[in-house]
Design an enzyme around this catalytic site. Structure first.
Site, PDB file in Angstrom:
ATOM      1  N   LYS A   1       0.830  -1.205   0.000  1.00  0.00           N
ATOM      2  CA  LYS A   1       0.000   0.000   0.000  1.00  0.00           C
ATOM      3  C   LYS A   1       0.862   1.252   0.000  1.00  0.00           C
ATOM      4  O   LYS A   1       0.651   2.167  -0.808  1.00  0.00           O
ATOM      5  CB  LYS A   1      -0.924  -0.013   1.227  1.00  0.00           C
ATOM      6  CG  LYS A   1      -1.883   1.144   1.264  1.00  0.00           C
ATOM      7  CD  LYS A   1      -2.795   1.081   2.486  1.00  0.00           C
ATOM      8  CE  LYS A   1      -3.871   0.031   2.294  1.00  0.00           C
ATOM      9  NZ  LYS A   1      -4.780  -0.073   3.441  1.00  0.00           N
TER      10      LYS A   1
ATOM     11  N   ARG B   1      -3.363   2.925   8.709  1.00  0.00           N
ATOM     12  CA  ARG B   1      -3.650   1.637   8.055  1.00  0.00           C
ATOM     13  C   ARG B   1      -2.396   0.778   7.987  1.00  0.00           C
ATOM     14  O   ARG B   1      -1.295   1.287   7.834  1.00  0.00           O
ATOM     15  CB  ARG B   1      -4.101   1.871   6.606  1.00  0.00           C
ATOM     16  CG  ARG B   1      -5.508   2.329   6.427  1.00  0.00           C
ATOM     17  CD  ARG B   1      -5.849   2.226   4.937  1.00  0.00           C
ATOM     18  NE  ARG B   1      -7.267   2.392   4.701  1.00  0.00           N
ATOM     19  CZ  ARG B   1      -7.835   3.538   4.354  1.00  0.00           C
ATOM     20  NH1 ARG B   1      -7.099   4.635   4.221  1.00  0.00           N
ATOM     21  NH2 ARG B   1      -9.136   3.590   4.134  1.00  0.00           N
TER      22      ARG B   1
ATOM     23  N   GLY C   1      -8.171  -7.487   4.594  1.00  0.00           N
ATOM     24  CA  GLY C   1      -9.018  -7.665   5.773  1.00  0.00           C
ATOM     25  C   GLY C   1      -8.325  -8.311   6.944  1.00  0.00           C
ATOM     26  O   GLY C   1      -8.941  -8.612   7.954  1.00  0.00           O
TER      27      GLY C   1
ATOM     28  N   MET D   1      -5.659  -7.130   8.694  1.00  0.00           N
ATOM     29  CA  MET D   1      -5.172  -6.293   9.781  1.00  0.00           C
ATOM     30  C   MET D   1      -6.069  -5.088  10.000  1.00  0.00           C
ATOM     31  O   MET D   1      -6.969  -4.799   9.229  1.00  0.00           O
ATOM     32  CB  MET D   1      -3.741  -5.895   9.503  1.00  0.00           C
ATOM     33  CG  MET D   1      -2.835  -7.103   9.722  1.00  0.00           C
ATOM     34  SD  MET D   1      -1.156  -6.651   9.489  1.00  0.00           S
ATOM     35  CE  MET D   1      -1.223  -6.137   7.797  1.00  0.00           C
TER      36      MET D   1
ATOM     37  N   ARG E   1      -3.800  -1.629  -6.041  1.00  0.00           N
ATOM     38  CA  ARG E   1      -2.940  -2.818  -5.907  1.00  0.00           C
ATOM     39  C   ARG E   1      -3.364  -3.804  -6.987  1.00  0.00           C
ATOM     40  O   ARG E   1      -4.474  -3.717  -7.520  1.00  0.00           O
ATOM     41  CB  ARG E   1      -3.076  -3.443  -4.528  1.00  0.00           C
ATOM     42  CG  ARG E   1      -4.486  -3.862  -4.196  1.00  0.00           C
ATOM     43  CD  ARG E   1      -4.602  -4.343  -2.766  1.00  0.00           C
ATOM     44  NE  ARG E   1      -6.003  -4.556  -2.411  1.00  0.00           N
ATOM     45  CZ  ARG E   1      -6.433  -4.745  -1.169  1.00  0.00           C
ATOM     46  NH1 ARG E   1      -5.578  -4.731  -0.171  1.00  0.00           N
ATOM     47  NH2 ARG E   1      -7.707  -4.947  -0.915  1.00  0.00           N
TER      48      ARG E   1
ATOM     49  N   HIS F   1     -16.304  -9.380   1.972  1.00  0.00           N
ATOM     50  CA  HIS F   1     -15.275 -10.251   2.543  1.00  0.00           C
ATOM     51  C   HIS F   1     -15.352 -11.657   1.961  1.00  0.00           C
ATOM     52  O   HIS F   1     -14.358 -12.228   1.520  1.00  0.00           O
ATOM     53  CB  HIS F   1     -15.444 -10.308   4.070  1.00  0.00           C
ATOM     54  CG  HIS F   1     -14.433 -11.198   4.743  1.00  0.00           C
ATOM     55  ND1 HIS F   1     -14.691 -12.518   5.026  1.00  0.00           N
ATOM     56  CD2 HIS F   1     -13.178 -10.949   5.151  1.00  0.00           C
ATOM     57  CE1 HIS F   1     -13.626 -13.039   5.598  1.00  0.00           C
ATOM     58  NE2 HIS F   1     -12.688 -12.112   5.697  1.00  0.00           N
TER      59      HIS F   1
ATOM     60  N   ARG G   1       3.625 -47.947 -12.214  1.00  0.00           N
ATOM     61  CA  ARG G   1       3.774 -48.917 -11.122  1.00  0.00           C
ATOM     62  C   ARG G   1       3.162 -50.241 -11.530  1.00  0.00           C
ATOM     63  O   ARG G   1       1.951 -50.332 -11.715  1.00  0.00           O
ATOM     64  CB  ARG G   1       3.085 -48.400  -9.860  1.00  0.00           C
ATOM     65  CG  ARG G   1       3.856 -47.298  -9.162  1.00  0.00           C
ATOM     66  CD  ARG G   1       2.950 -46.517  -8.249  1.00  0.00           C
ATOM     67  NE  ARG G   1       1.999 -45.779  -9.065  1.00  0.00           N
ATOM     68  CZ  ARG G   1       1.640 -44.515  -8.861  1.00  0.00           C
ATOM     69  NH1 ARG G   1       2.138 -43.850  -7.856  1.00  0.00           N
ATOM     70  NH2 ARG G   1       0.787 -43.913  -9.667  1.00  0.00           N
TER      71      ARG G   1
ATOM     72  N   ARG H   1       8.396 -49.255 -13.550  1.00  0.00           N
ATOM     73  CA  ARG H   1       9.079 -49.662 -12.323  1.00  0.00           C
ATOM     74  C   ARG H   1       8.800 -51.127 -12.048  1.00  0.00           C
ATOM     75  O   ARG H   1       7.647 -51.558 -12.063  1.00  0.00           O
ATOM     76  CB  ARG H   1       8.606 -48.830 -11.139  1.00  0.00           C
ATOM     77  CG  ARG H   1       9.318 -49.220  -9.850  1.00  0.00           C
ATOM     78  CD  ARG H   1       8.925 -48.350  -8.697  1.00  0.00           C
ATOM     79  NE  ARG H   1       7.561 -48.611  -8.268  1.00  0.00           N
ATOM     80  CZ  ARG H   1       6.953 -47.951  -7.280  1.00  0.00           C
ATOM     81  NH1 ARG H   1       7.588 -46.972  -6.663  1.00  0.00           N
ATOM     82  NH2 ARG H   1       5.723 -48.232  -6.940  1.00  0.00           N
TER      83      ARG H   1
ATOM     84  N   GLU I   1      15.700 -43.606  -3.884  1.00  0.00           N
ATOM     85  CA  GLU I   1      14.747 -43.340  -2.806  1.00  0.00           C
ATOM     86  C   GLU I   1      15.294 -43.787  -1.452  1.00  0.00           C
ATOM     87  O   GLU I   1      14.657 -43.609  -0.429  1.00  0.00           O
ATOM     88  CB  GLU I   1      13.407 -44.016  -3.095  1.00  0.00           C
ATOM     89  CG  GLU I   1      13.528 -45.461  -3.525  1.00  0.00           C
ATOM     90  CD  GLU I   1      12.218 -46.074  -4.040  1.00  0.00           C
ATOM     91  OE1 GLU I   1      11.146 -45.600  -3.666  1.00  0.00           O
ATOM     92  OE2 GLU I   1      12.308 -47.042  -4.822  1.00  0.00           O
TER      93      GLU I   1
ATOM     94  N   SER J   1      15.588 -41.725 -11.141  1.00  0.00           N
ATOM     95  CA  SER J   1      14.327 -41.052 -10.882  1.00  0.00           C
ATOM     96  C   SER J   1      14.165 -41.006  -9.365  1.00  0.00           C
ATOM     97  O   SER J   1      14.122 -42.039  -8.708  1.00  0.00           O
ATOM     98  CB  SER J   1      13.183 -41.828 -11.528  1.00  0.00           C
ATOM     99  OG  SER J   1      11.969 -41.201 -11.211  1.00  0.00           O
TER     100      SER J   1
ATOM    101  N   GLY K   1      12.545 -40.990  -6.052  1.00  0.00           N
ATOM    102  CA  GLY K   1      11.270 -41.320  -5.418  1.00  0.00           C
ATOM    103  C   GLY K   1      11.242 -40.532  -4.126  1.00  0.00           C
ATOM    104  O   GLY K   1      11.626 -41.028  -3.077  1.00  0.00           O
TER     105      GLY K   1
ATOM    106  N   ASP L   1       9.489 -41.904  -0.606  1.00  0.00           N
ATOM    107  CA  ASP L   1      10.254 -42.781   0.275  1.00  0.00           C
ATOM    108  C   ASP L   1      11.537 -42.111   0.733  1.00  0.00           C
ATOM    109  O   ASP L   1      11.979 -42.298   1.862  1.00  0.00           O
ATOM    110  CB  ASP L   1      10.563 -44.110  -0.432  1.00  0.00           C
ATOM    111  CG  ASP L   1       9.363 -45.053  -0.349  1.00  0.00           C
ATOM    112  OD1 ASP L   1       8.326 -44.624   0.186  1.00  0.00           O
ATOM    113  OD2 ASP L   1       9.466 -46.191  -0.815  1.00  0.00           O
TER     114      ASP L   1
ATOM    115  N   CYS M   1       9.872 -38.549  -9.372  1.00  0.00           N
ATOM    116  CA  CYS M   1       8.554 -39.128  -9.584  1.00  0.00           C
ATOM    117  C   CYS M   1       7.777 -39.271  -8.286  1.00  0.00           C
ATOM    118  O   CYS M   1       6.801 -39.988  -8.209  1.00  0.00           O
ATOM    119  CB  CYS M   1       8.654 -40.462 -10.321  1.00  0.00           C
ATOM    120  SG  CYS M   1       9.520 -41.727  -9.381  1.00  0.00           S
TER     121      CYS M   1
ATOM    122  N   TYR N   1      13.549 -33.861 -15.878  1.00  0.00           N
ATOM    123  CA  TYR N   1      12.090 -33.874 -15.893  1.00  0.00           C
ATOM    124  C   TYR N   1      11.530 -34.071 -14.502  1.00  0.00           C
ATOM    125  O   TYR N   1      12.243 -34.504 -13.590  1.00  0.00           O
ATOM    126  CB  TYR N   1      11.555 -34.970 -16.831  1.00  0.00           C
ATOM    127  CG  TYR N   1      11.788 -36.376 -16.339  1.00  0.00           C
ATOM    128  CD1 TYR N   1      10.874 -36.998 -15.479  1.00  0.00           C
ATOM    129  CD2 TYR N   1      12.913 -37.080 -16.722  1.00  0.00           C
ATOM    130  CE1 TYR N   1      11.099 -38.282 -15.012  1.00  0.00           C
ATOM    131  CE2 TYR N   1      13.148 -38.370 -16.259  1.00  0.00           C
ATOM    132  CZ  TYR N   1      12.243 -38.962 -15.402  1.00  0.00           C
ATOM    133  OH  TYR N   1      12.454 -40.232 -14.928  1.00  0.00           O
TER     134      TYR N   1
END
Lengths: 909, 909
Positions: free
Chosen positions: A27, A99, A108, A110, A372, A490, A596, A652, A779, A798, A800, A803, A865, A885
């Site tokens: 503000k 303010r 809203g 404060m 804002r 609100h 899986r 997997r 993992e 990859s 995991g 785990d 993953c 990735y």
């Protein structure tokens, strides 16, 4: 250089500017900036956020002493800017507002104090000078009330209790036989002030402070204190705002919207915050002040004529009634409206984003109090970003950055099924305050919504209006319905912030909190009854309505393709079925990162040969059972490879402990015994042999494939044969075979040896071959620590992270509920590490393993993953440490793609 | 430079030397060295261990081609050294032995061929030249037999089967009506050779090779092959010898101990290998060759007269009979004896260690065939080291290094209780081949010993004599008893190496394998009957004898004090009771590194308030129960602090999951319900609420103290109050309060805050104070990864490597038996990471955390308190990464102290 604590602004100059959000709060920075671009703003000054931190370190008194000289100097400059009015002066008094304003918008959250500087003498002067005694006394009574509530702590903590000041007002109205505040006379207001002060004396034991400076220091402290109130803490937690940011305090000359019929106050959005349409819109109230508009006490009027007409139609109000009772600002004050319209355009152009503005009209003159970037729904976020890019206002990268990944999830929320909606009975219509489809059981109190959520019930929170105390309840409810309040009430603002469906101001609803009923005409709904809300149309329906998943298209598809252009990291999906694979592909998944295989064994009759294998007494028996599983697995893989043709599919190998596949109840075991043709005792013994003390850390993952190599052989054969079968049909498969739970390089080597040998055999049998890769899940902490050894035998890693988090923290995900809630409550953990990747600990292992792995195999492909693969901050982290990735569930793919683009764009900035 | 594959030695010159063990193997290096110091050694050459590795990489043919030129050249030098005899020559033939020799001594593990180069023509020449046709033909038949067995693979794999050559000999003896080999005539030997060759032809389909070079290449390959035979692999595994070391091959001119009555062969030790006494001792056989002495076929005679007399006494043989049948070398060939005595002294002085030597006397001339540091019992190891230091032969550091920490454990083995021994019935006396007390059930076959060990039975393996095939059975037996063989028999040597109690050559025992009985006079013992052995006296007792723990004193105490002088790292103990603390202190523990408070709660009635606390519904109930526990805990701590006065005591706060304290059976739960005065249903519900899927990763460790801070408060109060109570009595306590299972710095901070606040309160109440420290176990990977944060609140780290191994590997210690044995079998893991610290993975975390922790707190005290703290290689690792101390169980303290000294001394070298 000495630290500067106070920044002046006014009369088109300012010590700060729009870029100083961190120091001045949003503000304060925007008030400075508006001055700099020539927009009329009441003069004032900002006390910095650093002072807030000092306040919590040094305490009230020390901080007051520290900043006093600068505050007094700034006040002098303000007095000069308003041509001689003086703070605390009896002849020409200066009133101010106080303010809060933190770096991130916390609407809203404060407390605010208006009309500060008022006392028994000043009110008379003000009445005289304005020629409006009613205005003067109304302002005074508002000030005493606000100050009493906020600074002197008289606002009841328990919201069931009545505000002591409101009680006095209600009493007065009854006594006078009126219903509206505006019907009270000057004498009534004077009496109210007297009674208010008496209430203050009674409650605090002290007289109401009449010294303006005393008032000011009290108000400043109250703003700082509000940074640590329960609502603010919860809001920061939900929005991950650090406590250290602190809030600034803005002290600003008062302008008055309550000076009579040529005065008004209002809020507006430069575009539609719900749909994103480029339509200026907002609400105002004549002869009103500050919070009146958003508080929902009086029904606000629309700013534009078009908006006003649309609103009236939705409320069933005739044009004549509308013009008489609810005319638009465009109609009531056309000149001011034009001024406002130009100003909002200027602000949007300058800030290059949709603005949420506050203004006050004092005696026909427009003053801007705040601008804002406006909160918006996911849909509006998307549309505004794409529109602004098309309008040339922002770049493609900016358009992408404007769309918060997490918020896009709203667009993926289910919608009502068309046929179900057609059958549904609409019982009321309100304002489409926040879009989405929600169905749930009626609750009237936020606490109940919380309690019911704990019992896994879906609720719709129904209130006359909401207040910050309802926040937790709103958070857990499916949707919010209010009978009062407009698009900027609100309920509306907060719901949009949460991406939660909301209908506000449904005026035909009669809510009886005591009876816990909701009445519309002759229909009486009780607590617990089902209703449904369509936040996009404002329609309220009786009963439950079935929902369907959302689809990506239009602007959404455009955005994702823009994101794709600017990403470095790829996004794959976790999918175990052709259907999931297709859904993810539609959202742009660039492969499967985790398929899986164990889930397949639970489907249909596949469980029986699986159980036969588990119960086998030796390798011969296992091989016999595996031979039955082979064609079934091969068929599964064919389906998935075909769905993902041309894209890599990471399969997997069998991971879970074998006891997950056998029944643990006597009845199930009897069935097994019967079908397998063995004794019940034998089945029981085998099942009990399989039991483990800590199954998470037991005989699972590649420990299965290394103790029973024939399982790895069978699975490899199924994968390779499936790919070869498809090749014949002209379908390209790119299998990546993933070894789970590797801990040592020797394990990886043994599995890789089995896989390569099996593939070689199959190639020889078929006299054909395909490309494939062999890699591993990382993992287990040890695998990460020794990644430079594991990578000798793995072509890809990859992570995991589910785990890996369990083992790195030593937290069993199944048992963590015993202490994690307490840890989050006490702040021992900032967030649940299973939801958001722990970058410090687990992330350190991920980064280390990536570097170590690539040190021996530069071509190593590295991904993640775990479920963190769809969580934006975790995705950004993955980008920064250089992963190739992330992989996540199909419906998170678009979110991950956005997060990946954000990371890349921010990095290039 | 081209790699050199072959090293010549002979006539007091050598291409190698004693330091080249890695390349030449122990035997080759020592043969070279003996030449260099002027000791008569038959000339020969060594093919390096590198060639062995090449053999396994390149295969037989390629390796033969590679080394052929060097081997032929070396053979020429040997021929020159023996003055013109030529390998393969008919007129002046050179015969050789071919022996293995790896870097580490592996007695009896690999194969040896003697008399190589023999054929139908050479035997005639040899007969002629030696004038001893019997000797020539005896050598020939031995050669054919050995070559057939070892190189041509005719030795039966199944040891139940008879050796085909032995069968022929037995048949011949019967035919001839004689019992000893030496009674066979030349014609018999000629016939044996003929029959042997026929057996070879029948078995292999080929004629026995008559070309000496062909014989040689076959023998070299056989030695290399023996590196990978089952016995050798098992021995390496037990002794942690890397496969990559390989074996060298020693080709050496034959000298003959079987040339008649002036020839002999023998083995000797420069000191007593069993007790360590400085007495030259050994055994020999006249007119015998090579393996005859250790094979136990003929009863060997003692070298020294004194030894001979002692032996006769133990066997109940009269002096007259001894002189007639078993005279000592000192008596039969006094000149050669003097020569041998001088040589052994020279070798011990030169090698500065007790030597195990082999010699042959050919026609009155002494030749040394081997010298090596002798294997010895733990007791001998200790005595020899201390004696040699006192004699000035070695330094104090060397004396410490000579004592392998692990082997010291033998000295801590239980001994028979004196009063029990007094009552025991001695049924026989044999040679005290390896000391110790053993009690167990009789088994006659190694396989049975293994099987019974699997059933947790204690066994004594009773054999006429043992052979390398019995290794596994010997390993699992409590002790070994043989009726034949001397102090250097297979059984004796191997048992000493294993630190296992052994009595050899107990000639009065009659063993009937078929009936599975052991007869001594009229006593007949069956398989499964109990007997007891005292390996220090050679006494065999009928029945079981109770044992008592050993005590440290004498040389042992001297050694430990020498070790202490040369260590950097301290050794503490894990102890939960005053008794354990005292035992450890007697062994030199320098404090308690881990005092587990939970064990105290199981003692006596303490379980009840503990259960009351667990079953309490709220904090008030918990505090009530904790108030009952406080005085009990305080008393426990007073006992322990007093036992360790003046030394630090690390007290770990409550660690295990609470469900470990409640009964899980209905009867136990009923008792709890009755005593607590609650319903059974309530108890059941609470117990079932406490259950966890993965308790290892559940609600335990500081997660208890952070969710129930009142537990930490009570325990801290008990610790501090105990220390203050003792202070009044003049006893100094140094408590170190240890927070278990820390994962994040916030957890550590919260616990430290509670502890410091509680201590402050107690100090104020008592108006007194003590010094104390607050630190944490590091046993969760994340704590190690973020140690620089945790150390902000911890004054010490103690690595709990048990749990750290569980989480770093993802191995549940309770479930690992499902796959760990397979992993060890398949070589996926080289050892059990719960026994030997995994330096690569877990050790990496330990090192990392130490560096990170000290980076923010240089004074951080760092130790280890997992079971690895008493395992020598792990202790050495701890030294190298700079830990301040290790902590282990009381009986491992001395071993850890030795390992710590070894590490420090090696580092300073």
């Amino acid at each position: 250089m000495q630290t500067k604590y106070v920044y002046f602004f006014g009369n088109k100059t300012a010590e700060g500017n729009g870029k100083m959000r961190e120091l001045l709060g949003g503000k304060g920075a925007n008030l400075a900036e508006m001055n700099l671009i020539g927009i009329p703003v009441p003069p004032g000054y900002t006390i910095t956020t650093e002072v807030c931190n000092s306040y919590y370190q040094m305490g009230h008194e020390a901080v007051t002493l520290m900043i006093k000289p600068e505050v007094e100097a700034a006040m002098k400059r303000v007095e000069a800017a308003v041509a001689g009015a003086k703070f605390g002066d009896k002849e020409n008094p200066l009133l101010v507002s106080v303010r809060s304003g933190s770096r991130a918008s916390m609407p809203g959250m404060m407390d605010t104090i208006l009309n500060l500087g008022m006392n028994d003498e000043v009110v008379e002067t003000l009445a005289k000078k304005s020629g409006n005694a009613r205005f003067a006394w109304d302002s005074y009574r508002r000030f005493v009330q606000m100050y009493g509530d906020v600074v002197l702590g008289m606002k009841p903590q328990n919201k069931e209790d009545e505000d002591p000041f409101e009680e006095i007002i209600e009493h007065k109205k009854k006594e006078r036989g009126v219903t509206l505040d505006t019907d009270l006379l000057v004498e009534d207001l004077k009496d109210l002030v007297k009674k208010f002060k008496a209430a203050v004396k009674k409650s605090t034991g002290k007289d109401f402070p009449s010294n303006p400076w005393e008032q000011l220091w009290g108000a400043v402290a109250a703003v700082f204190n509000s940074w640590m109130n329960e609502r603010a803490i919860l809001y920061r937690k939900l929005n991950r705002i650090p406590e250290e940011w602190g809030t600034a305090v803005n002290v600003q000359t008062m302008v008055f919207g309550n000076m009579g019929q040529t005065s008004a106050t209002g809020v507006a959005f430069t575009r539609d915050a719900s749909t994103g349409e480029a339509i200026f819109n907002g609400e105002y109230l004549i002869n009103a002040q500050g919070e009146d508009v958003v508080a929902g006490i009086r029904t606000p009027q629309q700013i534009t004529m078009e908006g006003s007409k649309r609103w009236a139609a939705s409320q069933g109000i005739s044009e004549a009634e509308r013009l008489a009772k609810y005319p638009s600002l465009q109609e009531t004050m056309p000149a001011v409206y034009r001024d406002l319209f130009d100003t909002q355009q200027k602000l949007e152009q300058h800030n290059r984003d949709m603005q949420d503005i506050e203004f006050t009209i004092q005696d026909g003159k427009l003053w801007m109090l705040q601008t804002r970037n406006g909160k918006r729904t996911g849909a509006a976020m998307l549309k505004i970003a794409i529109d602004m890019f098309r309008e040339g206002m922002i770049t493609e990268q900016e358009a992408v950055l404007r769309c918060e990944p997490e918020k896009l999830e709203e667009l993926l929320h289910p919608v009502f099924k068309k046929e179900a909606l057609a059958r549904a009975k609409s019982i009321a219509k309100g304002l489409p305050a926040s879009p989405g489809a929600a169905t749930g059981q009626i609750v009237f109190f936020a606490e109940d919504a919380e309690k019911w959520a704990g019992e896994k019930k879906k609720t719709i929170l129904v209130r006359v209006e909401t207040s910050p105390e309802d926040l937790k309840g709103m958070h857990v409810a499916e949707g919010i319905l209010t009978s009062r309040g407009g698009m900027t009430s609100h309920a509306a603002v907060v719901a949009r912030g949460m991406g939660k469906c909301c209908i506000s101001g449904a005026g035909t609803l009669m809510i009886d909190y005591k009876a816990r009923t909701l009445t519309v005409g002759t229909t009486v709904l009780k607590e617990g009854d089902w209703i449904s809300l369509d936040g996009s149309t404002g329609n309220v329906y009786q009963g439950q309505i079935e929902t369907a998943p959302a689809e990506a298209g239009g602007d959404f598809a455009t955005l994702l393709s823009m994101a794709g252009k600017h990403s470095r990291m790829q996004v794959r999906t976790n999918a175990d079925t052709p259907h999931d694979a297709q859904v993810a592909r539609a959202f742009g998944a660039q492969g499967i990162g985790l398929c899986r295989t164990e889930h397949m064994f639970f489907e249909g009759d596949k469980i029986w040969p699986m159980r036969e294998m588990i119960l086998a007494k030796d390798e011969v028996g296992r091989r016999k059972a595996l031979a039955k599983l082979l064609p079934l697995q091969r068929k599964d893989f064919e389906g998935i490879f075909e769905a993902m043709q041309g894209l890599p599919v990471t399969v997997r190998l069998l991971d879970p402990p074998l006891h997950e596949f056998v029944p643990h109840d006597e009845k199930g075991q009897e069935e097994v015994a019967k079908i397998m043709g063995v004794s019940l005792a034998e089945v029981k013994e085998r099942v009990s042999n399989l039991a483990e003390v800590n199954p998470m850390l037991g005989h699972r993952g590649c420990r299965l494939g290394n103790t029973y190599p024939e399982i790895t052989e069978m699975q490899t054969r199924a994968i390779i044969e499936a790919a070869l079968n498809l090749k014949k049909k002209g379908v390209q498969s790119i299998p990546e075979i993933m070894v789970p739970l590797t801990c040592t390089q020797n394990e990886m080597k043994m599995q890789a040896d089995i896989i390569h040998a099996t593939a070689k055999n199959v190639f020889a049998e078929r006299n054909d071959s395909i490309e494939y890769k062999v890699g591993t899940m990382i993992e287990v902490p040890r695998a990460a620590l020794t990644a430079e050894k594991v990578a000798n035998y793995a072509e890809f890693f990859s992570f995991g992270t589910n785990d890996l988090t369990q083992m790195t923290f030593g937290f069993s995900r199944d048992d963590v509920s015993k202490f994690l809630p307490v840890y989050l409550e006490k702040g021992l953990l900032k967030y649940d590490p299973f939801q958001i990747l722990d970058q410090t600990g687990v992330g350190q292992l991920v980064g280390m393993a990536t570097v170590k792995g690539r040190s021996v195999r530069p071509s190593l492909k590295v991904g993640i993953c775990g479920e963190h693969g769809g969580e934006p901050s975790s995705v950004e982290f993955c980008h920064h440490i250089g992963l190739n990735y992330v992989s996540c569930s199909p419906f998170r793919v678009s979110i991950a793609r956005m997060a990946a683009a954000h990371a890349a764009i921010k990095e290039n900035k």
